[in-house]
Design an enzyme around this catalytic site. Structure first.
Site, PDB file in Angstrom:
ATOM      1  N   HIS A  50       0.387  -1.214   0.171  1.00  0.00           N
ATOM      2  CA  HIS A  50       0.232  -0.262  -0.003  1.00  0.00           C
ATOM      3  C   HIS A  50       0.825   1.842   0.090  1.00  0.00           C
ATOM      4  CE1 HIS A  50      -4.774   0.816   0.943  1.00  0.00           C
ATOM      5  NE2 HIS A  50      -4.291   1.746   0.401  1.00  0.00           N
ATOM      6  N   ASP A  73      -3.442   2.306   8.025  1.00  0.00           N
ATOM      7  CA  ASP A  73      -2.017   3.387   7.117  1.00  0.00           C
ATOM      8  C   ASP A  73      -1.959   4.502   7.691  1.00  0.00           C
ATOM      9  OD1 ASP A  73      -2.462   0.774   6.396  1.00  0.00           O
ATOM     10  OD2 ASP A  73      -2.990   1.546   4.638  1.00  0.00           O
ATOM     11  N   ASP A 101      -8.084  -1.500  -0.914  1.00  0.00           N
ATOM     12  CA  ASP A 101      -6.049  -2.638  -0.038  1.00  0.00           C
ATOM     13  C   ASP A 101      -7.171  -3.657   0.070  1.00  0.00           C
ATOM     14  OD1 ASP A 101      -5.140  -4.105   2.086  1.00  0.00           O
ATOM     15  OD2 ASP A 101      -3.829  -2.163   2.742  1.00  0.00           O
ATOM     16  N   ASP A 113      -6.926  -7.068   2.450  1.00  0.00           N
ATOM     17  CA  ASP A 113      -7.362  -7.131   3.132  1.00  0.00           C
ATOM     18  C   ASP A 113      -8.874  -6.544   3.928  1.00  0.00           C
ATOM     19  OD1 ASP A 113      -6.610  -4.742   4.229  1.00  0.00           O
ATOM     20  OD2 ASP A 113      -4.468  -5.074   4.553  1.00  0.00           O
ATOM     21  N   GLU A 135      -1.921  -4.696  -2.122  1.00  0.00           N
ATOM     22  CA  GLU A 135      -1.614  -6.023  -0.962  1.00  0.00           C
ATOM     23  C   GLU A 135      -1.576  -6.876  -1.628  1.00  0.00           C
ATOM     24  OE1 GLU A 135      -0.196  -5.554   1.382  1.00  0.00           O
ATOM     25  OE2 GLU A 135       0.414  -3.184   1.783  1.00  0.00           O
ATOM     26  N   HIS A 156       4.323   0.846   4.276  1.00  0.00           N
ATOM     27  CA  HIS A 156       2.427   0.479   3.491  1.00  0.00           C
ATOM     28  C   HIS A 156       2.033   0.597   4.728  1.00  0.00           C
ATOM     29  CE1 HIS A 156       1.847  -3.996   5.276  1.00  0.00           C
ATOM     30  NE2 HIS A 156       2.764  -3.054   6.438  1.00  0.00           N
ATOM     31  N   ASP A 173      -9.762  -0.111   4.030  1.00  0.00           N
ATOM     32  CA  ASP A 173      -8.819  -1.133   4.045  1.00  0.00           C
ATOM     33  C   ASP A 173      -8.827  -1.787   5.891  1.00  0.00           C
ATOM     34  OD1 ASP A 173      -6.318  -2.273   5.416  1.00  0.00           O
ATOM     35  OD2 ASP A 173      -5.445  -0.072   4.146  1.00  0.00           O
ATOM     36  N   HIS A 180      -7.155  -1.731   7.692  1.00  0.00           N
ATOM     37  CA  HIS A 180      -6.172  -0.903   8.360  1.00  0.00           C
ATOM     38  C   HIS A 180      -6.154   0.369   8.107  1.00  0.00           C
ATOM     39  CE1 HIS A 180      -4.082  -4.856   7.488  1.00  0.00           C
ATOM     40  NE2 HIS A 180      -3.960  -4.696   9.141  1.00  0.00           N
TER      41      HIS A 180
HETATM   42  N1  ARG Z   1      -0.656  -0.625  11.516  1.00  0.00           N
HETATM   43  C1  ARG Z   1       0.561  -1.518  11.249  1.00  0.00           C
HETATM   44  C2  ARG Z   1       1.400  -1.567  10.690  1.00  0.00           C
HETATM   45  O1  ARG Z   1       1.933   0.175  10.538  1.00  0.00           O
HETATM   46  C3  ARG Z   1       0.001  -2.787   9.357  1.00  0.00           C
HETATM   47  C4  ARG Z   1      -0.436  -2.031   7.734  1.00  0.00           C
HETATM   48  C5  ARG Z   1      -0.833  -3.025   7.191  1.00  0.00           C
HETATM   49  N2  ARG Z   1      -0.578  -1.966   6.403  1.00  0.00           N
HETATM   50  C6  ARG Z   1      -1.279  -2.501   4.823  1.00  0.00           C
HETATM   51  N3  ARG Z   1      -0.991  -1.357   3.888  1.00  0.00           N
HETATM   52  N4  ARG Z   1      -1.733  -3.982   4.607  1.00  0.00           N
HETATM   53  O2  ARG Z   1       2.584  -1.980  10.174  1.00  0.00           O
HETATM   54 MN    MN Z   2      -3.702  -0.552   3.293  1.00  0.00          MN
HETATM   55 MN    MN Z   3      -4.477  -2.913   5.049  1.00  0.00          MN
END
Ligand code: ARG
Ligand code: MN
Ligand code: MN
Ligand code: MN
Length: 297
Positions: free
Chosen positions: A97, A124, A224, A226, A269, A137, A120, A122
């Site tokens: 990402h 990010d 994303d 996920d 991702e 990411h 997402d 998350h």
């Molecule tokens: N919050 C976690 C980190 O900063 C996971 C981030 C996941 N991001 C993603 N783009 N899948 O490492």
């Molecule tokens: Mn992401």
């Molecule tokens: Mn994510």
């Protein structure tokens, strides 16, 4: 209408190998043919060059591969700005990402007041001071708002790219404690899974389209994979149970299509090494087709 596909085989923004093959696996799942069948012209612009992890050192444990990620972001921003100046709809294929730093830097060179829907698991929204992993990411959304390391924030020579009141996160279910504080501090609207359960995906998307679409020059969807539940998107580096269902995902994309406001999207991702027979890439292609108007009737 013409679609430009740009691949970014980026894996430097996260810790697990294989996401660099995302662009290949999404193309293999029939992206171009499926979009052409919807009546669009499709130009595949090929891939942006990404350095191999093995030939570089991690200089900074809080910002892994910072110089390399920055360089790719600059290149991508230029490519995206070129196709968007030609009025194409860019689809940027990740990669992890972190590529959204470059794609949004490219799009905002034309659409100066851009709304963003960040789909997402998350947020990010980490910085080098809050990151639990050092993986970039986990930082791109913050970077686009001007929050984070200056070389990432200033990709393409200007910052911030987007304003907090035009940004919304949908599908979140894994946010780090300090990241949550930052989101609150900057007033970012988050529709987490609890909100989707409570309000339903229809209301959540109507609200999201209003936040990202009202008074802006267009909406960028940063998708994303996920965000989708691991049953239909197992091939991602950071899977989280309890995600958006396949059908909710499609309905969300259909509402975005109907809004007529989407100008660009990232698909990120997808990791074929962690996948089951390219299932996640196929889900990604299905969702993109709904975003572009594929519907039964
Ligand atoms: N919050 C976690 C980190 O900063 C996971 C981030 C996941 N991001 C993603 N783009 N899948 O490492
Ligand atoms: Mn992401
Ligand atoms: Mn994510
Ligand atoms: Mn290096």
């Amino acid at each position: 209408k013409t679609i430009s596909v740009i691949g970014v085989p980026m894996d430097l923004g996260q810790g697990r190998r294989g996401v660099d093959m995302g662009p290949y696996s999404i193309r293999y799942a029939g992206l171009k043919e499926r979009i052409q069948r919807l009546g669009y012209n499709v130009h595949d612009q090929g891939n942006v060059n990404v350095p191999q992890a093995e030939s570089h050192d991690i200089h900074d444990q809080k910002l892994k591969y910072l110089p390399e990620v920055t360089r790719v972001s600059e290149d991508l921003a230029e490519k995206v700005a070129t196709v968007i100046a030609q009025d194409h709809f860019p689809i940027i294929l990740g990669g992890d990402h972190s590529i959204a730093i470059g794609s949004i830097a490219g799009i905002t060179q034309k659409h100066k007041k851009l709304g963003v829907i960040w789909f997402d698991a998350h947020a990010d929204f980490n910085t080098e001071d809050t990151t639990p992993s050092g993986n970039i990411h986990g930082m791109p959304l913050a970077c686009c708002l001007g929050v984070g390391h200056e070389t990432l924030v200033n990709v393409a020579g200007f910052a911030p790219k987007i304003a907090p009141e035009n940004v919304v996160i949908v599908g979140a279910r894994s946010i780090d404690p300090e990241e949550r504080n930052l989101l609150k501090k900057h007033g970012i609207k988050v529709f987490d899974m609890h909100e989707i359960d409570k309000l339903g995906i229809h209301r959540v998307m109507e609200e999201s389209i209003r936040i990202a679409g009202e008074g802006t020059d267009g909406i960028h969807l940063s998708l994303d994979l996920d965000s989708i539940d691991p049953d239909m998107a197992p091939g991602v580096g950071t899977p989280v149970l309890g995600g958006v269902t396949y059908r909710e995902g499609h309905f969300a994309m259909e509402l975005l299509y109907q809004s007529g406001k989407v100008v660009s999207c990232d698909v990120v991702e997808v990791n074929p090494i962690l996948d089951e027979h390219n299932k996640t890439a196929r889900t990604a292609v299905d969702l993109v087709c709904s975003l572009l108007g594929e519907a039964v009737m």
